[in-house]
Design an enzyme around this catalytic site. Structure first.
Site, mmCIF file in Angstrom:
data_model
loop_
_atom_site.group_PDB
_atom_site.id
_atom_site.type_symbol
_atom_site.label_atom_id
_atom_site.label_comp_id
_atom_site.label_asym_id
_atom_site.label_seq_id
_atom_site.Cartn_x
_atom_site.Cartn_y
_atom_site.Cartn_z
ATOM 1 N N SER A 132 0.820 -1.207 0.000
ATOM 2 C CA SER A 132 0.000 0.000 0.000
ATOM 3 C C SER A 132 0.853 1.256 0.000
ATOM 4 O O SER A 132 1.926 1.287 0.575
ATOM 5 C CB SER A 132 -0.917 0.040 1.219
ATOM 6 O OG SER A 132 -1.666 1.252 1.183
ATOM 7 N N LYS A 187 -4.537 -6.712 3.527
ATOM 8 C CA LYS A 187 -4.504 -5.601 2.567
ATOM 9 C C LYS A 187 -5.902 -5.285 2.061
ATOM 10 O O LYS A 187 -6.281 -4.124 1.879
ATOM 11 C CB LYS A 187 -3.575 -5.946 1.393
ATOM 12 C CG LYS A 187 -3.598 -4.946 0.225
ATOM 13 C CD LYS A 187 -3.150 -3.550 0.654
ATOM 14 C CE LYS A 187 -2.799 -2.631 -0.487
ATOM 15 N NZ LYS A 187 -3.826 -2.211 -1.378
ATOM 16 N N HIS A 190 -7.621 -3.381 4.739
ATOM 17 C CA HIS A 190 -7.004 -2.036 4.710
ATOM 18 C C HIS A 190 -7.725 -1.188 3.661
ATOM 19 O O HIS A 190 -8.108 -0.046 3.900
ATOM 20 C CB HIS A 190 -5.512 -2.171 4.375
ATOM 21 C CG HIS A 190 -4.853 -0.918 3.872
ATOM 22 N ND1 HIS A 190 -5.110 -0.393 2.615
ATOM 23 C CD2 HIS A 190 -3.966 -0.070 4.443
ATOM 24 C CE1 HIS A 190 -4.393 0.709 2.453
ATOM 25 N NE2 HIS A 190 -3.695 0.922 3.542
ATOM 26 N N ASN A 191 -7.962 -1.756 2.487
ATOM 27 C CA ASN A 191 -8.641 -1.014 1.420
ATOM 28 C C ASN A 191 -10.096 -0.720 1.776
ATOM 29 O O ASN A 191 -10.626 0.327 1.429
ATOM 30 C CB ASN A 191 -8.578 -1.791 0.101
ATOM 31 C CG ASN A 191 -7.186 -1.752 -0.522
ATOM 32 O OD1 ASN A 191 -6.200 -1.504 0.165
ATOM 33 N ND2 ASN A 191 -7.095 -2.000 -1.799
ATOM 34 N N GLU A 194 -10.067 2.120 4.010
ATOM 35 C CA GLU A 194 -9.761 3.282 3.160
ATOM 36 C C GLU A 194 -11.048 3.793 2.478
ATOM 37 O O GLU A 194 -11.293 5.006 2.426
ATOM 38 C CB GLU A 194 -8.722 2.831 2.126
ATOM 39 C CG GLU A 194 -8.253 3.835 1.119
ATOM 40 C CD GLU A 194 -7.337 3.155 0.094
ATOM 41 O OE1 GLU A 194 -7.619 3.265 -1.112
ATOM 42 O OE2 GLU A 194 -6.363 2.471 0.495
#
Length: 485
Positions: A132, A187, A190-191, A194
């Site tokens: 990232s 990940k 995480h997105n 986001e």
């Protein structure tokens, strides 16, 4: 020094090129390969310009693999899905037992687990590594989330520790995440977080602009100011930048010319699907996804606006005069509180998956590696890390004593913003969903008793009682009928 190089990288779109240059700049000679060979030459050319970096280009897969020292390590940065399988097929043909392939793309975690099994059948090691930080992060220091073979991680730990973003007091933004597809899963979440963050910021903007009537200059200064306090983060920083940029093709500010239609690649959708599969409430992330879907209906929204305008609905329902300074302060507090809820949901999703898969993921360590390099990097992640340090078994970030106190201090402002938005006809789905999440979680008793009674009425699903053990079924229909007779 000519090859053998320390590592190889295949797939030279911008992320791949930047990561290769970053690795070379940290003192590790690297071989690069791309199916379209012009990209290879472009990367080697950039390496010359950016400090004569040790990057060696190869136009065919065989000489590329042969140029890397054994045991060979190759990072792939290609589009998720079939292109990854294709690249593995091309490269693995020239690799030997003990060599290692690392997928640095946004891949679905189960694909990584399938490939790790297939590779181990060939005697090869495999890692799925979330990366990232966008193009800039890849070049200067991303946040890295490697999962899969621990042996493979050990091969390249020295490289990753230098290539990752470096945060004073907490070290390089990389750690071995765990087995299987855990790196990709982390990940993905995480997105999802986001998505939530970006939606909440967009809602703050909408309220300040539509109700508070702030100009782009004022918005630029508000967000710049916010970026000095508890909201200090990459996304707040770039938001401030965006409000300061004038249009180079016409008058005014560029942000006002951008079409209100948000694209997406799929990681947000996967996050919400996983939350549903694991029965983890993630309403803030789900609201951000729904908002992207609705933004895509631009033509329909244009028509709907006409229908409701004729019925007396303007863009904003009440044109009330608001105290700007007070509104700005309230919105700041609402944004911060909503953000806590979004991260709480993401962390709970990671924990639930970790338990299901036996990954033993360390939530505090994830917060630490997100403090730098990545898109959701924020000062606030330090607080999250400390919350999990205080109590690794913390059920929810909301009940950490520090976060609980912050929410208590801010909840009046949060409610004022959501009410003001509702009364003005401005939707704040992320802030509203976060508030509903908080209000549901903090209540000892919710109206689910009625829903369960309904389920028992029409489907004999049984229910438990608050005052005695066991499961019960009532012939609600028969009793109700008797009462009516």
């Amino acid at each position: 020094m000519a090859p053998p190089t320390r590592i190889g990288l295949a797939g030279l779109a911008v992320m791949g090129q930047n990561l290769a240059l970053n690795i070379a700049e940290k003192g590790f000679p690297i071989s690069v390969y791309n199916r379209t060979t012009s990209k290879v030459d472009e990367t080697v050319e950039r390496a010359k310009h950016e400090g004569d970096l040790p990057v060696y280009g190869f136009h065919d897969p065989e000489s590329f693999i042969q140029s890397i020292q054994k045991p060979r390590v190759v990072i792939m940065l290609v589009k998720a899905g079939p292109p990854v399988d294709q690249t593995i097929k091309t490269l693995s043909g020239y690799m030997e037992k003990g060599d290692c392939i690392i997928d640095g793309g946004n891949e679905w975690y189960e694909n990584t687990e399938r490939r790790e099994k297939e590779m181990s059948g060939l005697g090869l090691l495999y890692l799925g590594m979330g990366v990232s930080g966008g193009e800039e992060g890849a070049r200067n220091g991303p946040s890295l989330m490697p999962g899969g073979s621990f042996e493979a991680y050990k091969y390249i730990e020295d490289i990753l520790l230098k290539v990752a973003a470096q945060v004073p007091d907490s070290g390089p933004c990389v750690t071995y995440i765990g087995k299987g597809g855990s790196g990709n899963f982390v990940k993905m979440v995480h997105n999802g977080i986001e998505y939530g963050d970006m939606q909440l910021i967009a809602e703050a903007y909408d309220v300040l602009k539509s109700v508070g009537k702030l100009s782009n200059e004022e918005l630029h200064s508000v967000f710049s100011e916010w970026n000095k306090g508890e909201l200090l983060s990459f996304l707040i920083e770039i938001t401030a930048d965006i409000f300061g940029i004038k249009d180079d093709k016409a008058d005014g500010y560029l942000v006002d010319k951008v079409l209100d239609k948000t694209g997406m690649k799929g990681t947000g959708k996967w996050t919400v699907q996983q939350a549903a599969d694991l029965s983890v409430a993630a309403p803030t992330i789900a609201a951000s996804l729904d908002s992207r879907f609705l933004s895509g209906l631009k033509e329909e929204r244009v028509e709907a606006a006409k229908v409701f305008k004729s019925g007396g609905f303007g863009d904003i329902l009440t044109d009330q005069v608001v105290d700007k300074a007070k509104l700005i302060d309230d919105v700041r507090q609402a944004l911060y509180s909503s953000k806590i809820c979004s991260y709480a949901q993401g962390m709970n999703l990671i924990r639930a998956k970790s338990i299901e898969k036996g990954w033993d993921l360390k939530l505090g360590e994830l917060a630490r590696i997100w403090k730098g390099g990545c898109i959701i990097r924020a000062i606030f992640l330090d607080r999250i890390k400390k919350a999990y340090d205080r109590n690794p078994e913390l059920a929810n970030l909301l009940v950490d004593p520090e976060f609980a106190k912050e929410i208590i201090d801010r909840q009046s402002a949060w409610r004022r913003v959501v009410c003001l938005a509702i009364n003005s006809g401005i939707s704040t789905p992320g802030m509203s969903a976060s508030l509903a999440y908080f209000d549901t979680y903090r209540r000892e008793r919710v109206p689910a008793n009625l829903v369960q009674a309904q389920r028992d009425y029409f489907g004999a699903h049984t229910y438990e009682r608050v005052d005695m053990d066991g499961s019960f079924h009532t012939e609600w229909f028969k009793i109700a009928k008797k009462l009516q007779d």
